[in-house]
Design a protein around this motif. Structure first.
Motif, PDB file in Angstrom:
ATOM      1  N   ASN A 144       0.854  -1.192   0.000  1.00 30.84           N
ATOM      2  CA  ASN A 144       0.000   0.000   0.000  1.00 30.84           C
ATOM      3  C   ASN A 144       0.880   1.227   0.000  1.00 30.84           C
ATOM      4  OD1 ASN A 144      -2.633  -1.232   0.275  1.00 30.84           O
ATOM      5  ND2 ASN A 144      -2.045  -1.765   2.360  1.00 30.84           N
ATOM      6  N   ASN A 145       0.267   2.376  -0.220  1.00 29.79           N
ATOM      7  CA  ASN A 145       1.002   3.636  -0.136  1.00 29.79           C
ATOM      8  C   ASN A 145       1.126   4.085   1.304  1.00 29.79           C
ATOM      9  OD1 ASN A 145       1.640   4.106  -2.841  1.00 29.79           O
ATOM     10  ND2 ASN A 145      -0.421   4.843  -3.249  1.00 29.79           N
ATOM     11  N   ASN A 146       2.224   4.756   1.597  1.00 36.62           N
ATOM     12  CA  ASN A 146       2.474   5.365   2.908  1.00 36.62           C
ATOM     13  C   ASN A 146       2.384   4.378   4.073  1.00 36.62           C
ATOM     14  OD1 ASN A 146       2.924   7.985   1.888  1.00 36.62           O
ATOM     15  ND2 ASN A 146       0.714   8.206   1.623  1.00 36.62           N
ATOM     16  N   ASP A 186       6.054   3.022  -0.029  1.00 42.69           N
ATOM     17  CA  ASP A 186       4.894   3.088  -0.909  1.00 42.69           C
ATOM     18  C   ASP A 186       4.613   1.754  -1.565  1.00 42.69           C
ATOM     19  OD1 ASP A 186       4.272   5.821  -0.522  1.00 42.69           O
ATOM     20  OD2 ASP A 186       5.893   6.389  -1.885  1.00 42.69           O
ATOM     21  N   LYS A 187       3.444   1.669  -2.188  1.00 42.22           N
ATOM     22  CA  LYS A 187       3.058   0.469  -2.927  1.00 42.22           C
ATOM     23  C   LYS A 187       4.110   0.192  -3.996  1.00 42.22           C
ATOM     24  CE  LYS A 187      -0.778  -1.555  -5.470  1.00 42.22           C
ATOM     25  NZ  LYS A 187      -0.960  -2.732  -4.664  1.00 42.22           N
ATOM     26  N   ASP A 188       4.520  -1.047  -4.067  1.00 37.51           N
ATOM     27  CA  ASP A 188       5.497  -1.544  -5.037  1.00 37.51           C
ATOM     28  C   ASP A 188       6.912  -0.994  -4.847  1.00 37.51           C
ATOM     29  OD1 ASP A 188       3.531  -3.139  -6.206  1.00 37.51           O
ATOM     30  OD2 ASP A 188       2.934  -1.544  -7.593  1.00 37.51           O
ATOM     31  N   GLU A 189       7.159  -0.288  -3.741  1.00 40.27           N
ATOM     32  CA  GLU A 189       8.530   0.119  -3.433  1.00 40.27           C
ATOM     33  C   GLU A 189       9.250  -1.107  -2.884  1.00 40.27           C
ATOM     34  OE1 GLU A 189      10.990   3.218  -0.559  1.00 40.27           O
ATOM     35  OE2 GLU A 189       8.834   3.435  -0.739  1.00 40.27           O
TER      36      GLU A 189
END
Length: 170
Positions: A60-62, A103-106
């Motif tokens: 997910n983001n953040n 973040d998402k996909d980081e």
């Protein structure tokens, strides 16, 4: 040219990966490296630290908080193993300059230093490592078979001393 460099870096990064199993229905890490173990069962010694690097993607983001949990399957039963806060706090143990939030996909790498208690019996156990976000949603999960053996000698223990000034060193 940049694609070639990135592809080469990814290939080299996966050369020394430890083969792990996916948890049922949960995302598997990009790769896992367990010191001195390419092929499970990984031998770990009582009274020493099993050093692992878990390379994974954010879901997910953040993501501000990530917690590692472990269980060991012994004689068909899953036994939880509580980790100290300084180990279970994934954000505190990210490598290569990564920081939370992610973040998402980081893609990030967590250095997981698992202390093998001196009272553990000498058995083989399937150890499950799961990383969860603040809402207790799984980010990644894997299972690895470990052979727990008698404590290491003093000279062997010296090999496992950690350099806290360089968290990327294994």
């Amino acid at each position: 040219m940049m694609k070639i460099v990135i592809t080469l870096a990814l290939v080299l990064a996966t050369v020394n990966c430890t083969k792990v199993q996916q948890c049922k229905g949960l995302p598997v890490p990009l790769d896992v490296r367990i010191k001195d173990c390419d092929e499970p069962p990984c031998v770990v010694y009582r009274g020493s630290i099993a050093v692992m690097e878990v390379h994974f993607l954010g879901n997910n983001n953040n993501i501000n908080s990530i917690t590692a949990t472990t269980t060991a399957k012994v004689l068909g039963m899953n036994q939880p193993y509580d980790l100290p806060d300084e180990v279970s706090d994934v954000c505190r143990n990210l490598m290569y300059g990564a920081i939370c939030p992610i973040d998402k996909d980081e893609d990030v790498t967590y250095q997981f230093n698992f202390y093998v208690e001196t009272w553990f019996p000498e058995i083989t156990a399937d150890v499950t490592v799961k990383l969860n976000d603040a809402q207790n949603e799984p980010i990644t999960c894997f299972v690895v078979s470990c052979k727990i053996r008698k404590g290491a000698t003093a000279s062997q223990r010296d090999e496992y001393l950690l350099d806290w000034t360089n968290p990327g060193a294994i």
